[in-house]
Every structure is written in C-alpha cells, then in structure tokens.
Design an enzyme around this catalytic site. Structure first.
Site, mmCIF file in Angstrom:
data_model
loop_
_atom_site.group_PDB
_atom_site.id
_atom_site.type_symbol
_atom_site.label_atom_id
_atom_site.label_comp_id
_atom_site.label_asym_id
_atom_site.label_seq_id
_atom_site.Cartn_x
_atom_site.Cartn_y
_atom_site.Cartn_z
ATOM 1 N N LYS A 96 0.823 -1.231 0.000
ATOM 2 C CA LYS A 96 0.000 0.000 0.000
ATOM 3 C C LYS A 96 0.844 1.263 0.000
ATOM 4 C CE LYS A 96 0.400 -2.209 3.911
ATOM 5 N NZ LYS A 96 -0.184 -3.023 4.943
ATOM 6 N N LYS A 196 -3.812 3.479 2.793
ATOM 7 C CA LYS A 196 -5.022 2.725 2.416
ATOM 8 C C LYS A 196 -6.156 3.684 2.075
ATOM 9 C CE LYS A 196 -3.685 -1.292 5.167
ATOM 10 N NZ LYS A 196 -3.647 -1.838 6.531
#
Ligand SMILES: NC(=O)C1=CN([C@@H]2O[C@H](COP(=O)(O)OP(=O)(O)OC[C@H]3O[C@@H](n4cnc5c(N)ncnc54)[C@H](O)[C@@H]3O)[C@@H](O)[C@H]2O)C=CC1
Ligand SMILES: N[C@@H](CC=O)C(=O)O
Ligand code: NA
Length: 424
Positions: A96, A196
């Site tokens: 991520k 995220k």
C-alpha cells in the site's frame, strides 16, 4: 515471488498445497519459479533451487509471467515493478505504501504493456474490498467509504479498551502476531491507514488521491484515560479512515480523505470490531449502505487476497486478456482538512461558578460552531463539562478549542476528539 516473510511464506505454502485446485481454477498451472529474499540462508524450509537474493534478476527472467511482490516499501521495489510491467509481466502486490504514492506511474506502465496490476491485499487484508469498488460498484456513485483499515492499531485500541493494557506491550504483541509493518510507527502514526485511505478514495471517486493528500493523525496520543473517559460516556475510540465526496453550495465536488482517532458510541457497529479485524462501510447512491468485515492483517488472511489476485491474473493470461484499468476520469480535487466538515467532542475541567457555561458557549458561537449537546458534572469547586458539536469546518473547531484553552475559567482541556455516528 519477491519477499517471503509473514505474507510471502503463507502465499508459498498455499501455492504448493493447493497447486492442483489453483491450476483447475486458473486454467493453467500456477507455478512458483523463484523466490527473492534478503537472506536465502535463513530459509531452510524453502527449496534451495527457488531462492535468490537478486530480486532484479528474478524479475527479468524469461520464465516469469507474473511478479508477486511481498517485500514492502518504496525503493527498490518501485523499479522492480516498473521493470516487470514494462516487460509485459503482470504484477500482484500487497504494497500500500508504494501504491499510495506511485500508482499513476505503475498504472501507466501496466496500461502501456496491456498487463494487470492487482493489489487486493494492500487494503483490509483478506476482505474483498478493492475488487467490489473497482468492479461491482463501477455502475454506482459512491459517496463515502469509512472504516477501520489498520489491524495493528485496532488490536492495540481494543486491548487498551478491554483490559486497560499499556500501549507498548500491546504493540509488541501485535508485531509478534505479524500484524505490524516492519517499522510499526507506520501503523501507530497512521501512515499505513493513510496509504489505504488514498487507495480507497482513488478507487471510490475515480480520482487520483495520494498519501500526501490524506490528513493523518495516529493513535500515539490516545491515552488509557481517553479510553476510560470514553467508556464512562458509553463510547469507545477507533482509528478510522474516512473518505468522502463533498459537494459545495455551488455544486462543485471534491474529495476529503482523512485518518484520525474517532469517538463512537459503543452501540455503533464499528465499536464491536476487535483485534486485528477491519470493517469498512461503503455508501453509494443506488446501493445504499454496504459493510465489509474480516481479518485485515496477518499472514494467511493477507495471502488469501494475494492468491485471489494471482488466480485472476492467471485467468486473464490464459484467456489472452486483462482486467479493468485504472479509472481516474473524475479527477476530483482534494479538499483541505480545515474545510472538511467534522464534529468534535470536547471534555473540559472548568471552574464551578456562574457564567462559565456562557463563556464556553460564546467561544463556540464566535467561530460559528453550533453545539449539539452539553453535559456537566460537579465535583467540589470544579466541574467537568462535555460539549458535542454539530458539523462545522474542522479549522473552525480547532480555533474554538484553542480559544477555550485560553479562558481563565477553563482549568484543563481533558480531551478533544472527533465524533462519528451519534447525535449527542
Ligand atoms: N503482515 C501483514 O499483515 C500485511 C502486510 N502487507 C504488506 O505485505 C508486504 C509484506 O509484508 P510482510 O510479509 O509482513 O513483511 P516481512 O517483513 O515479514 O517480509 C518481507 C520479506 O521481504 C524480503 N526482502 C526485504 N528486502 C529484500 C530485498 N532487498 N530483496 C529481496 N527480498 C527482500 C525479506 O527477506 C522478507 O522475506 C508489505 O508491503 C506489507 O505492507 C499487507 C497486508 C497485511
Ligand atoms: N500493518 C498492517 C498490515 C495490513 O495491512 C495492519 O496492521 O493493518
Ligand atoms: Na483486501
């Protein structure tokens, strides 16, 4: 495969144990032809002929069709993945941090080569969340994505709330269980959740949002007394990622993306999400409210998402096609945190005498902040005052708190936290 730690070792195990079934589902054998790790000598459990410490050479090999990246971090991973994509190799990654900063260049390389870039494991571990956003909800208009997306901090806050356990010992336990990042400050300071949130906002709003666009606060300042105070009020504290489509009075749309601790009622569904579990609400015009729940961290849950992507990529290759491309056509601007509407819970110790409440209320009014509820409890010559506001621009709420802290009648600002999911 690049990297064989917490997640990679589970991917390798499942690839071996389920080889027959995966081949049947993909339409061709999915064979692990090489594994790059930092120290091959530390992996006696893996076939020696597969191991190398030279990730770049493995990526370049002719017999590699797909690169599964489970190393983490930005450099040198970024150049390995660009090399892979440019050479026409699809990429599956759980990274991520990289996607939240460099997705544009990675997607462009994938597009140019006509290959796949899949990353379901990068957000909310095992939970199928990115594919639903990218594919199932492609025909709807998403207005909000909100939830718990970091397992480590949720594990810590849950333990602190349930047992009054200390912060440091709980973090050590989360690392031991394989939830935390290699540098756990990425978890506790909110960087992981902010990455995220950037990925979620980009997919949900068909725009490019990077980690730098996300307002970020971690849990380092959440104390045992904050949690105790929340408990006495029938609330708890969670680290939430909140991505919203904000429509201004003139109809102009923007995206707000933020990560910070939030006080929620114990009756809220997110309050019951404990340990390393994640849960994410998605609100869309036609679908209404959807909730995604499951294990957000740990080797096997994350490996499940990696293998799902790997089978999808393999199917695409068998059929001679590719999956959906990046969709950033809306190109919505990012709204600064100060202009984002939020609600505050402010807990104060104040002098217990006439006119105090009026002075505090005046400070809120002076910044145009409307109060939703006030509770006062007296103890000797001080009183504890809890104020919950209606929605107001975050900057106005901050200025109000700064002004209140300077009032003579305010002995202490005990806690300031944003609230979600309640009227008072
Ligand atoms: N652990 C978890 O619960 C989750 C992790 N992720 C992501 O998955 C990725 C991997 O995470 P973990 O497995 O937890 O990390 P880890 O630290 O356990 O494993 C990293 C692996 O990369 C290898 N590596 C490091 N530098 C290398 C180099 N220069 N060349 C070759 N290999 C190298 C190490 O030898 C190790 O095998 C990260 O991007 C992480 O953010 C995503 C979701 C959940
Ligand atoms: N460190 C992360 C791992 C999963 O993404 C977390 O704690 O959620
Ligand atoms: Na996921």
């Amino acid at each position: 495969m690049l990297g064989c730690g917490t997640v990679g070792s589970e991917v390798a195990r499942l690839l071996t144990e389920q080889a027959g079934e995966l081949a049947a589902r993909a339409g061709a054998p999915v064979e692990l032809v090489g594994i790059a790790v930092r120290r091959p000598d530390k992996h006696p459990e893996l076939p020696a002929e597969l191991l190398t410490d030279d990730a770049a050479a493995l990526v370049a090999r002719d017999d590699v069709d797909v690169v599964v990246e489970l190393v983490g971090g930005i450099d040198p991973v970024r150049s390995w993945l660009l090399t892979a994509l440019n050479a026409g190799k699809s990429v599956v990654t759980a990274n991520k941090a990289l996607l939240a900063e460099h997705s544009a260049e990675l997607f462009e390389a994938a597009d140019a080569a006509g290959v796949d870039l899949y990353f379901e494991a990068a957000v909310a571990g095992a939970i199928p969340l990115l594919r639903p956003l990218r594919e199932s909800l492609a025909g709807d208009r998403i207005t909000r994505v909100m939830g718990i997306v970091n397992g480590t901090t949720n594990y810590i806050l849950s333990a602190m709330d349930a047992t009054g356990a200390g912060y440091a010992e709980t973090l050590d336990e989360a690392s031991r269980l394989g939830y935390a990042e290699a540098d756990p400050t990425a978890d506790v300071d909110g960087y992981d959740a902010a990455s995220k949130a950037a990925i979620l906002a980009s997919l949900a709003f068909h725009s490019r949002v990077t980690a730098k666009d996300v307002h970020r606060e971690g849990i380092a300042d959440v104390t045992a007394s904050d949690l105790a105070a929340a408990r006495t009020l029938g609330r708890t504290v969670k680290l939430l990622a909140i991505c919203e489509r904000v429509t201004a009075d003139d109809g102009a749309e923007s995206v707000s993306a933020r990560v910070h601790p939030v006080m929620i009622p114990r009756s809220h569904q997110l309050a019951g999400v404990g340990g390393a579990f994640n849960a994410v609400y998605v609100e869309a015009d036609a679908a209404g409210e959807l909730m995604f729940y499951g294990q957000g961290a740990g080797g096997a849950p994350t490996a499940s998402a990696v293998l799902g992507d790997l089978v999808a990529v393999a199917r695409n290759q068998v059929l001679g096609g590719r999956g959906p491309r990046e969709s950033a056509h809306a190109a919505l601007p990012v709204r600064p945190m100060g202009q984002t509407p939020t609600r505050y819970h402010v807990s104060l110790d104040v002098a217990d005498r006439a006119g105090v409440l009026a002075q505090v209320a005046q400070a809120f009014a002076a910044h145009g902040v409307s109060i939703a509820a006030v509770r006062q409890r007296d103890a000797n010559d001080t009183a504890s005052l809890v104020v919950v506001t209606h929605l107001a621009p975050d900057a106005a709420l901050q200025s109000t708190v700064d002004e209140i802290a300077k009032l003579d009648v305010v002995h202490e600002v005990v806690s300031v936290m944003r609230v979600e999911g309640e009227d008072a």
